[in-house]
Design a protein around this motif. Structure first.
Motif, mmCIF file in Angstrom:
data_model
loop_
_atom_site.group_PDB
_atom_site.id
_atom_site.type_symbol
_atom_site.label_atom_id
_atom_site.label_comp_id
_atom_site.label_asym_id
_atom_site.label_seq_id
_atom_site.Cartn_x
_atom_site.Cartn_y
_atom_site.Cartn_z
ATOM 1 N N PRO A 351 0.782 -0.994 0.272
ATOM 2 C CA PRO A 351 -0.142 0.197 0.047
ATOM 3 C C PRO A 351 0.445 1.458 0.215
ATOM 4 O O PRO A 351 2.049 1.088 0.355
ATOM 5 C CB PRO A 351 -0.830 0.023 1.433
ATOM 6 C CG PRO A 351 0.161 -1.032 2.823
ATOM 7 C CD PRO A 351 0.804 -1.666 1.709
ATOM 8 N N ASN A 354 -0.495 4.133 4.410
ATOM 9 C CA ASN A 354 -1.027 2.734 5.685
ATOM 10 C C ASN A 354 -0.979 3.523 7.029
ATOM 11 O O ASN A 354 -0.014 4.395 7.067
ATOM 12 C CB ASN A 354 0.496 2.192 5.486
ATOM 13 C CG ASN A 354 0.513 1.207 6.040
ATOM 14 O OD1 ASN A 354 -0.057 0.752 7.132
ATOM 15 N ND2 ASN A 354 2.088 0.460 5.823
ATOM 16 N N ARG A 365 7.033 0.494 -0.670
ATOM 17 C CA ARG A 365 5.379 1.840 -0.498
ATOM 18 C C ARG A 365 6.759 3.104 -1.277
ATOM 19 O O ARG A 365 5.709 3.807 -1.443
ATOM 20 C CB ARG A 365 5.688 2.272 0.892
ATOM 21 C CG ARG A 365 4.775 2.382 1.037
ATOM 22 C CD ARG A 365 4.150 2.963 2.533
ATOM 23 N NE ARG A 365 3.432 3.824 3.415
ATOM 24 C CZ ARG A 365 3.691 4.864 3.536
ATOM 25 N NH1 ARG A 365 5.703 5.638 3.650
ATOM 26 N NH2 ARG A 365 3.596 6.066 3.858
ATOM 27 N N THR A 386 -4.905 -2.708 -2.246
ATOM 28 C CA THR A 386 -3.887 -3.118 -1.756
ATOM 29 C C THR A 386 -3.885 -4.036 -1.006
ATOM 30 O O THR A 386 -4.664 -4.554 -0.243
ATOM 31 C CB THR A 386 -2.532 -2.658 -1.141
ATOM 32 O OG1 THR A 386 -3.474 -1.594 -0.146
ATOM 33 C CG2 THR A 386 -2.468 -1.566 -2.613
ATOM 34 N N GLY A 387 -2.690 -4.882 -0.390
ATOM 35 C CA GLY A 387 -3.434 -6.273 0.488
ATOM 36 C C GLY A 387 -1.213 -5.699 1.447
ATOM 37 O O GLY A 387 -0.945 -4.506 2.220
ATOM 38 N N HIS A 388 -0.934 -6.281 2.175
ATOM 39 C CA HIS A 388 0.423 -6.488 3.061
ATOM 40 C C HIS A 388 0.130 -6.655 4.110
ATOM 41 O O HIS A 388 0.891 -7.278 5.465
ATOM 42 C CB HIS A 388 1.514 -5.131 2.150
ATOM 43 C CG HIS A 388 2.646 -5.790 1.950
ATOM 44 N ND1 HIS A 388 3.219 -6.848 2.476
ATOM 45 C CD2 HIS A 388 3.737 -5.255 2.632
ATOM 46 C CE1 HIS A 388 5.203 -7.249 2.724
ATOM 47 N NE2 HIS A 388 4.772 -5.052 2.944
ATOM 48 N N TYR A 392 -7.288 -4.044 7.776
ATOM 49 C CA TYR A 392 -8.429 -3.243 6.830
ATOM 50 C C TYR A 392 -8.073 -1.670 6.944
ATOM 51 O O TYR A 392 -8.173 -0.822 7.963
ATOM 52 C CB TYR A 392 -9.944 -3.836 7.178
ATOM 53 C CG TYR A 392 -10.445 -2.933 6.092
ATOM 54 C CD1 TYR A 392 -10.712 -3.338 4.936
ATOM 55 C CD2 TYR A 392 -11.996 -1.532 6.764
ATOM 56 C CE1 TYR A 392 -11.764 -2.350 3.987
ATOM 57 C CE2 TYR A 392 -12.494 -1.162 6.050
ATOM 58 C CZ TYR A 392 -12.566 -1.131 4.619
ATOM 59 O OH TYR A 392 -13.472 -1.057 3.832
ATOM 60 N N HIS A 410 -7.737 4.917 -1.469
ATOM 61 C CA HIS A 410 -6.691 3.382 -1.548
ATOM 62 C C HIS A 410 -7.642 2.335 -0.316
ATOM 63 O O HIS A 410 -8.052 3.111 0.496
ATOM 64 C CB HIS A 410 -4.901 4.330 -1.367
ATOM 65 C CG HIS A 410 -4.293 5.566 -2.095
ATOM 66 N ND1 HIS A 410 -4.036 3.999 -2.475
ATOM 67 C CD2 HIS A 410 -5.073 6.203 -2.359
ATOM 68 C CE1 HIS A 410 -3.426 5.397 -2.928
ATOM 69 N NE2 HIS A 410 -4.046 6.288 -3.342
ATOM 70 N N ILE A 412 -6.616 -1.358 1.726
ATOM 71 C CA ILE A 412 -5.898 -2.270 2.297
ATOM 72 C C ILE A 412 -7.036 -3.860 2.610
ATOM 73 O O ILE A 412 -7.957 -2.740 3.482
ATOM 74 C CB ILE A 412 -4.779 -2.093 3.786
ATOM 75 C CG1 ILE A 412 -4.024 -0.783 3.001
ATOM 76 C CG2 ILE A 412 -4.103 -3.085 3.683
ATOM 77 C CD1 ILE A 412 -3.169 -0.529 4.504
ATOM 78 N N GLY A 414 -5.327 -6.557 3.137
ATOM 79 C CA GLY A 414 -5.067 -7.666 3.711
ATOM 80 C C GLY A 414 -5.313 -8.893 5.009
ATOM 81 O O GLY A 414 -4.420 -9.202 5.473
ATOM 82 N N ARG A 436 -11.351 1.994 9.751
ATOM 83 C CA ARG A 436 -9.484 1.148 9.805
ATOM 84 C C ARG A 436 -10.341 0.360 10.437
ATOM 85 O O ARG A 436 -10.961 0.488 11.351
ATOM 86 C CB ARG A 436 -8.177 2.168 10.399
ATOM 87 C CG ARG A 436 -8.349 3.242 11.144
ATOM 88 C CD ARG A 436 -6.789 3.663 11.829
ATOM 89 N NE ARG A 436 -7.069 4.157 13.273
ATOM 90 C CZ ARG A 436 -6.055 4.059 13.702
ATOM 91 N NH1 ARG A 436 -4.911 4.729 12.778
ATOM 92 N NH2 ARG A 436 -6.299 5.282 14.735
#
Length: 497
Positions: A351, A354, A365, A386-388, A392, A410, A412, A414, A436
């Motif tokens: 991501p 983050n 990144r 994205t993930g990683h 969330y 954006h 996440i 993951g 988040r």
């Protein structure tokens, strides 16, 4: 010189002889789909078969039709099945794969349901004439091959609607978005959810860290076994991005991303170019070097699905302005016709935005922040998936760290299965954070309503008991993981603002 008719007779005879062999084997497994270059008219069907001493490399076939009782079209593989061997765990263990088959079916009708099954036949003697003939065998009827073999299950898929079409016969275009899936109890919950809701899903987008093999290539087999238990990717195309846990470096040869490249077949625009690593050795997944020499192939690619254009980026290949990947991304974004595909989605593993403690200083990144974000902003990318980070996050519309109504959102995701725990970098969310959560498993869905609006849902596959039960060691203390909450929102297409 053997005549064409004689060669044809020999080849057909070999298929007749091996009909019993097809039924005896019944060993096609690990079946999964990926879209072709035009997802409305093509689909790639991949599967594995177990080699035997008498026939170590059989030829793959796909039987296909618009009815499960009339799969009258037969498509043989053009290229030989793949097998690879690799050295695992500091050279102590050798792994040899099963046969891996990739068959792309062309000339399909858009937005149409097809039924199919996979099989193998004995490998005819290879000479130039036989190879040439096999490449045209799609015009040959295999009436003597048992298409109703109960050992070979029948699956189905639906081709994408025509580019620009928002609605399909089954409803709106809808994508499931997952990251860092792995193969454990939480992974099973995610796959069970996807299997339950499969009829509403058009395709699955997996943002890297697929199987968590930890250099053990047998774990790819067990991951695909799990996929066989929950037959989703055999009926919905799976589009993947490269993650750090997909590197699978060979400890002797230095080969990288070998399984990722060989076991999947994305809509490649050019054959993969991979340069092995010099002086290979164990890697810290928390500090993966950048960049690796992995161009084209499954590394980065694009495709159109109905009203959406997708670009998949490899966070571990060079994203510098003079790189091949940068040129690909820039050319792809600049050539999108938003009157046909008004929605543009980017998928990558690492991501850019983050809010969590982990992976803040990854070189990947920083490279994406420096070189990719300006492209995303300039060309009005709608979502960056994205993930990683095993958590969330959904941002507000953001560009260069500031709120901007035309900036991308954006996300996440993951938290699909491997883990769901990540403490926040700061107790107070950054201004660009919309939602988040660092402690519960889940995945996302994108449902496209029309050219101007889509709906995002975060589907939690964990339970409330997952909240606040994990902690991460930090020095001598322990950091609790605060809960987030359910998340759903409608996005207005930034391109039209």
């Amino acid at each position: 010189m053997v005549g064409w008719r004689a060669l044809f007779s020999v080849l057909v005879a070999s298929i007749v002889i091996c009909a019993e062999s097809i039924e005896r084997r019944g060993v096609t497994k690990h079946i999964h789909l990926a879209v072709g270059h035009d997802p409305s008219t093509s689909m790639t069907i991949s599967f594995s078969s177990v080699p035997s001493a008498s026939d170590p490399q059989p030829k793959g076939l796909v039987f296909l039709g618009t009815s499960p009782d009339e799969m009258t079209r037969t498509v043989p593989e053009v290229n030989p099945a793949l097998r690879y061997n690799t050295t695992m765990v500091r050279g102590k263990y050798e792994y040899i794969s099963d046969n891996i088959h990739h068959i792309t079916v062309f000339n399909l009708e858009p937005d149409t349901k097809y039924y199919y099954k996979c099989a193998t036949i004995a490998n005819p003697k290879a000479d130039k004439q036989a190879i040439s003939l096999r490449r045209n065998l799609e015009h040959v009827e295999y009436n003597h091959v048992k298409r109703n073999n109960p050992r070979e299950p029948v699956f189905s898929f639906v081709t994408a609607p025509r580019p620009g079409d928002t609605l399909s016969k089954t409803g709106r275009v809808k994508f499931a978005v997952i990251g860092d899936l792995g193969q454990n109890e939480a992974s099973i919950r995610t796959m069970n959810n996807l299997h339950r809701d499969m009829e509403d899903i058009s395709a699955i987008l997996l943002a890297g860290d697929i199987a968590y093999t930890q250099y053990n290539h047998r774990s790819w087999d067990t991951w695909f076994d799990l996929m066989d238990d929950y037959p989703v990717i055999s009926q919905k195309p799976l589009q993947i991005a490269a993650g750090n846990h997909d590197l699978d470096m060979d400890m002797v040869t230095g080969d990288i991303f070998f399984c990722y490249e060989e076991r999947f077949r994305m809509p490649q625009f050019k054959k993969a170019e991979i340069i092995p690593v010099r002086d290979p050795g164990p890697l810290s997944m928390a500090k993966v070097p950048y960049p690796y020499d992995y161009e084209y192939g499954n590394s980065y690619y694009s495709f159109t699905y109905g009203p959406s254009f997708h670009i998949v980026i490899n966070s571990y290949a060079s994203m510098e302005p003079d790189s091949k990947q940068y040129a690909f991304v820039k050319n792809s974004l600049s050539s999108v016709d938003r009157s046909v595909t008004p929605w543009v989605f980017v998928m990558m593993h690492v991501p850019i935005y983050n809010t969590f403690l982990f992976h803040q200083r990854d070189k990947q990144r920083i490279a994406a922040l420096t070189h990719m974000e300006p492209l995303f902003v300039k060309y009005n990318v709608n979502l960056v998936l994205t993930g990683h980070v095993h958590a969330y996050l959904r941002t507000k519309n953001v560009a260069f760290g500031k709120l901007d109504k035309k900036g991308p959102v954006h996300i996440i995701v993951g938290d699909a299965g491997h883990q769901a725990w990540a403490p926040f970098l700061n107790p107070t969310p950054e201004e660009w954070v919309a939602m988040r959560d660092g402690s519960i498993f889940g995945y996302g869905t994108i449902e496209i309503y029309n050219n101007t609006h889509l709906k995002w849902d975060w589907v939690q596959t964990g339970t409330e008991s997952d909240h606040n039960v994990h902690c991460i060691r930090k020095n001598s203390g322990c950091v609790e993981l605060p809960p987030g909450g359910e998340d759903q929102f409608f996005l207005e297409n930034q391109y039209f603002l």
